[in-house]
Design an enzyme around this catalytic site. Sequence first.
Site, short mmCIF file in Angstrom:
data_model
loop_
_atom_site.label_atom_id
_atom_site.label_comp_id
_atom_site.label_asym_id
_atom_site.label_seq_id
_atom_site.Cartn_x
_atom_site.Cartn_y
_atom_site.Cartn_z
N GLU A 94 0.83 -1.19 0.00
CA GLU A 94 0.00 0.00 0.00
C GLU A 94 0.87 1.25 0.00
OE1 GLU A 94 -3.93 -1.79 2.22
OE2 GLU A 94 -2.39 -0.93 3.48
N CYS A 107 3.53 8.59 0.87
CA CYS A 107 4.05 7.68 1.87
C CYS A 107 4.16 6.31 1.20
CB CYS A 107 3.08 7.65 3.05
SG CYS A 107 3.53 6.43 4.31
N CYS A 114 6.64 -6.89 6.76
CA CYS A 114 7.76 -6.31 7.51
C CYS A 114 8.38 -7.39 8.37
CB CYS A 114 7.26 -5.16 8.39
SG CYS A 114 8.61 -4.20 9.14
N CYS A 118 7.07 -4.79 15.75
CA CYS A 118 6.52 -3.78 16.65
C CYS A 118 5.09 -4.18 17.05
CB CYS A 118 6.52 -2.41 15.98
SG CYS A 118 8.14 -1.93 15.40
N CYS A 121 1.92 -2.16 15.61
CA CYS A 121 1.82 -1.84 14.18
C CYS A 121 1.13 -2.96 13.42
CB CYS A 121 3.22 -1.61 13.61
SG CYS A 121 3.20 -1.22 11.85
N CYS A 339 -0.63 6.01 9.94
CA CYS A 339 0.59 5.31 10.38
C CYS A 339 0.24 4.01 11.09
CB CYS A 339 1.35 6.14 11.42
SG CYS A 339 2.03 7.64 10.82
N1 SAH Z 1 9.84 0.64 9.64
C1 SAH Z 1 9.97 2.07 9.49
C2 SAH Z 1 8.99 2.62 8.48
C3 SAH Z 1 7.54 2.52 8.91
S1 SAH Z 1 7.05 4.11 9.37
C4 SAH Z 1 9.85 2.75 10.83
O1 SAH Z 1 9.53 2.07 11.80
O2 SAH Z 1 10.15 3.92 10.93
C5 SAH Z 1 5.57 3.89 10.19
C6 SAH Z 1 5.52 4.80 11.41
O3 SAH Z 1 4.26 4.63 12.07
C7 SAH Z 1 6.58 4.45 12.41
O4 SAH Z 1 6.99 5.60 13.08
C8 SAH Z 1 5.80 3.56 13.37
O5 SAH Z 1 6.42 3.48 14.61
C9 SAH Z 1 4.47 4.26 13.41
N2 SAH Z 1 3.36 3.41 13.81
C10 SAH Z 1 3.27 2.08 13.70
N3 SAH Z 1 2.09 1.65 14.17
C11 SAH Z 1 1.42 2.75 14.57
C12 SAH Z 1 0.12 2.96 15.11
N4 SAH Z 1 -0.71 1.95 15.31
N5 SAH Z 1 -0.25 4.22 15.38
C13 SAH Z 1 0.58 5.26 15.14
N6 SAH Z 1 1.81 5.12 14.62
C14 SAH Z 1 2.22 3.88 14.34
#
Ligand code: SAH
Length: 346
Positions: A94, A107, A114, A118, A121, A339
Amino acid sequence: MAKNKRDIRAFTKEQLRSFFETQGDKAFRGNQVYEWLWQKSAHTFEDMTNISKETRQMLEDNFVINHIKVDQMQRSSDGTIKNAVRLHDDLIVESVLIPTKTRTTACVSSQVGCSLDCKFCATARLKRMRNLNPDEIYDQVVAIDNESRLYFDRPLSNIVFMGMGEPLMNYNNVLKAIDKITSPEGLGMSPKRIIVSTSGVPKMIRKMADEQVKFKLAVSLHSAIDEIRTSIMPFNAKFTLADLRESLEYWYLKTKSRITYEYVVWDGINDTQNDANALVDFCRFAPSKVNLIEYNPIDDGEFQQAKNAAIEMYVSTLERNGITVTVRRSRGKDIDAACGQLANKS
Ligand code: SAH
């Protein structure tokens, strides 16, 4: 036979030039085809109208253009657009177009799924299937640029590698894609308008610093206390905060480029004064900006956005210590485009 055809966009311009020479044609033909492939983003050899029919057929017999297909486009009530992008092997990633009054940000994804884990996420729940190729990353950007022109009457202005995947675990392809995006032979965008976001892979941050890359770096930190960070981002057990911090000091030494931290404050997880102090200690060695991002729930209720008082405590602690801080509201939540919500749901 389709099986033996090679992906033409894996070739450099030089390689295409010599290919045409070995065919008894002019090397210059390689430049023309290269321009069609990248600057003009041709989907088929048929499109290459200044190339003779025979040559186009020859290309067709030998190569494929693995162009992405935007399978489904969803528009949010706030203008955000989410593309479900089908790859040549039918996997889906996406990408998201985020409009503001003056900007359009793309984005983009760097991997299918991945490999990091985390806990908060949605993408982490998908298995990492494979890395994206440079052209698949480039195509996502082109698709969003086209949508920006169509729906907002302006070109794309910014790119963030904050879609699916960990860009620094697909470093070479991400760098090749950025080369094409910034090259005058590609989209000619300024690297200053590109942010690569990472969960923090210290070895790769050092490598980027050594290579003097010109794009910006964002780090998804979420906690500056090892024990807490490991509990929400388990790979932190391997890539510890001390190591991450050292790599960031090296980054700053080499690039003098400000570091952005992404940070979600959760209820009962990282919402105390002690957490905020640790964040200040972690990032004050260099000019930094902290984006406090809103939590986008991903179903099971394990994580909850912290109370406003905790966010305000973070803001005042950071400001008191001279660290720039912004509180960011989410976009595209109604279509699962915010995000951490990218999970190929529809
Ligand atoms: N792997 C990279 C690129 C992904 S960026 C990274 O971690 O930076 C996606 C962003 O959204 C990251 O900052 C991640 O920590 C954040 N993120 C992930 N899940 C989220 C959620 N449920 N709510 C808000 N931010 C989230």
